[in-house]
Enzyme design. Sequence first.
Site, PDB file in Angstrom:
ATOM      1  N   GLU A 330       0.779  -1.338   0.053  1.00 29.42           N
ATOM      2  CA  GLU A 330      -0.089  -0.007   0.034  1.00 29.42           C
ATOM      3  C   GLU A 330       0.814   1.292   0.093  1.00 29.42           C
ATOM      4  O   GLU A 330       0.516   2.237   0.654  1.00 29.42           O
ATOM      5  CB  GLU A 330      -1.115   0.079   1.275  1.00 29.42           C
ATOM      6  CG  GLU A 330      -1.966  -1.415   1.047  1.00 29.42           C
ATOM      7  CD  GLU A 330      -2.837  -1.553   2.260  1.00 29.42           C
ATOM      8  OE1 GLU A 330      -2.538  -0.554   3.353  1.00 29.42           O
ATOM      9  OE2 GLU A 330      -3.620  -2.352   2.177  1.00 29.42           O
ATOM     10  N   GLU A 432      -6.818  -9.750  -2.585  1.00 25.98           N
ATOM     11  CA  GLU A 432      -7.616  -9.774  -1.518  1.00 25.98           C
ATOM     12  C   GLU A 432      -9.033  -9.791  -1.782  1.00 25.98           C
ATOM     13  O   GLU A 432      -9.801  -8.815  -1.241  1.00 25.98           O
ATOM     14  CB  GLU A 432      -6.855  -8.743  -0.737  1.00 25.98           C
ATOM     15  CG  GLU A 432      -5.464  -8.792  -0.279  1.00 25.98           C
ATOM     16  CD  GLU A 432      -5.011  -7.799   0.542  1.00 25.98           C
ATOM     17  OE1 GLU A 432      -5.770  -7.001   1.389  1.00 25.98           O
ATOM     18  OE2 GLU A 432      -3.790  -7.463   0.569  1.00 25.98           O
TER      19      GLU A 432
END
Length: 555
Positions: A330, A432
């Site tokens: 991220e 995910e």
Amino acid sequence: MKHSLVFGGFWAFFILLSGSLVASYDGPLYDFSAYTECKAQPEEPLYQGGILKDEPPIMKPAIIGKTATGFYTPAFLLKNLTLGNLYCFSTWIKIQGANSALIRASLKTENRTYNCIGTVLAKNGCWSFLKGGFVLDSPSNLALLLFQNSDDKDIDITIDSSSLQPFTDQEWRFNQQFMINTQRKRAVTIHVSDQQGNRLQGAAITINQVSKDFPFGSAIAHTILGNLPYQNWFVERFNAAVFENELKWYATEPDQGKTNYTLADQMLEFVRGHQIIARGHNIFWEDPKYTPAWVRNLTGPDLQSAVNSRIQSLMSKYKEEFIHWDVSNEMLHFDFYEQRLGPDATLHFYETAHQSDPLATLFMNEFNVVETCSDVKSTVDTYIERIRELERGGMYMDGIGLESHFTVPNLPLMRAVIDKLATLRLPIWLTEVDISSSVGKELQGVYLEQVLREGFSHPSVNGIMLWTALHPKGCYEMCLTDENFKNLPAGDVVDKLLKEWESGEMKGVTDEHGSYSFYGFLGEYKVNVGYGDRAANSTFSLPRSDETKHFSIHL
């Protein structure tokens, strides 16, 4: 760079292998074309413009807040948009008044505003390609599709070669199935003969797919250890896994210098014992909230030393064990390490990880890339620019990770984003996948099926991972089963698609040429052949290729 897939030549082939679908189709074929370089002139519009053909844009006053800027922005008036249609939009954009700007396309109907249906990081003096789309939640008699600078600065926006192509739900599904049949399956001909090479007509053949080529898996947690029902349930379904939290730095070294890989080791034994591949998640997480407390207190050389120790410890222990590593998780949203170690910190992470495990595929993993385009930190062009920036620094980058935490999916936007990312020609994984619990369990199932079909049917997606690790109190956002492993709606969807996307058992007899042909999903197969009192067993692999696979068996 342009990325384009043209499949017109496959059409007759597709009709032959897809008897379950209607043999005649006069709807549009999806155009995967995408461009990421700024061009001197725009390309021709996709779909010859679709419903925007011969429709020039109108000019609307640009407004910041409630104040007219004196600038005008192009817009399209759209009439009679249909509920349930999927609309694919693209245009070329040129700006003046800034070196670069993030341009956002939005849609206003009578009932609501869709804040973002596509973005492009446009540059001054050349043409940049915006690709996106939308699905309406109510019909619209009159809508306005307009463009604006995301940071509200005064700039001139010019557009050209615009296109808006509607697909009905049936047309969209037809295109998905077309891609599955041409990209995830392959023609096979098995030839049966005796030892002298004489063809044997009427030989009985039984074929079974024993493993799948496409990685489809889920996150697991330490809760699977010692839990035989959970283990059996998982192994029956998935060929890939990722550890939800057990490899993260806060889990393996909660106190400085005291590393503990016990849980990760035991989970790795489980997946290895069942021939399940595993992704490594993650080496570093740029969000300070998920950085060990003791690391947050370090600065300068002490932090650099801790970082080096983390990479060396993790990568040397698990060298060649994990197919992927999410290196700096991220990084578009957070920059804990670069703030403290300088702008080259991320580059150093990737370089060191590659040196430690050269065979692992190193991923950039990020959220709000395919889920939405409203997040200015993680637009598709922002993602692409970050990868190119690191590559210019000499970074060895292998993979694109799209977390895919959806609420309500926008499938035309999702596909358009993947099209642009595919121009990088790197492996793309949905890493995910889940649907927000806020929509309820029934809609979780509906939306999950949409996302999974979109991922599996896109030719540039190499694998799909669900974020559905099971805990006593549930899952992160979406569970597939209850605590007794009884399917929830999302679990029903997964089981249905797993069955749909496998070849199953096939039986037949050889023809007058001693041959038997079929179309199978990519993977590993075993074949049993019988002719009179003679029998033979064999196995073969079916990797991706445009050519028919030929396999011979002698009796």
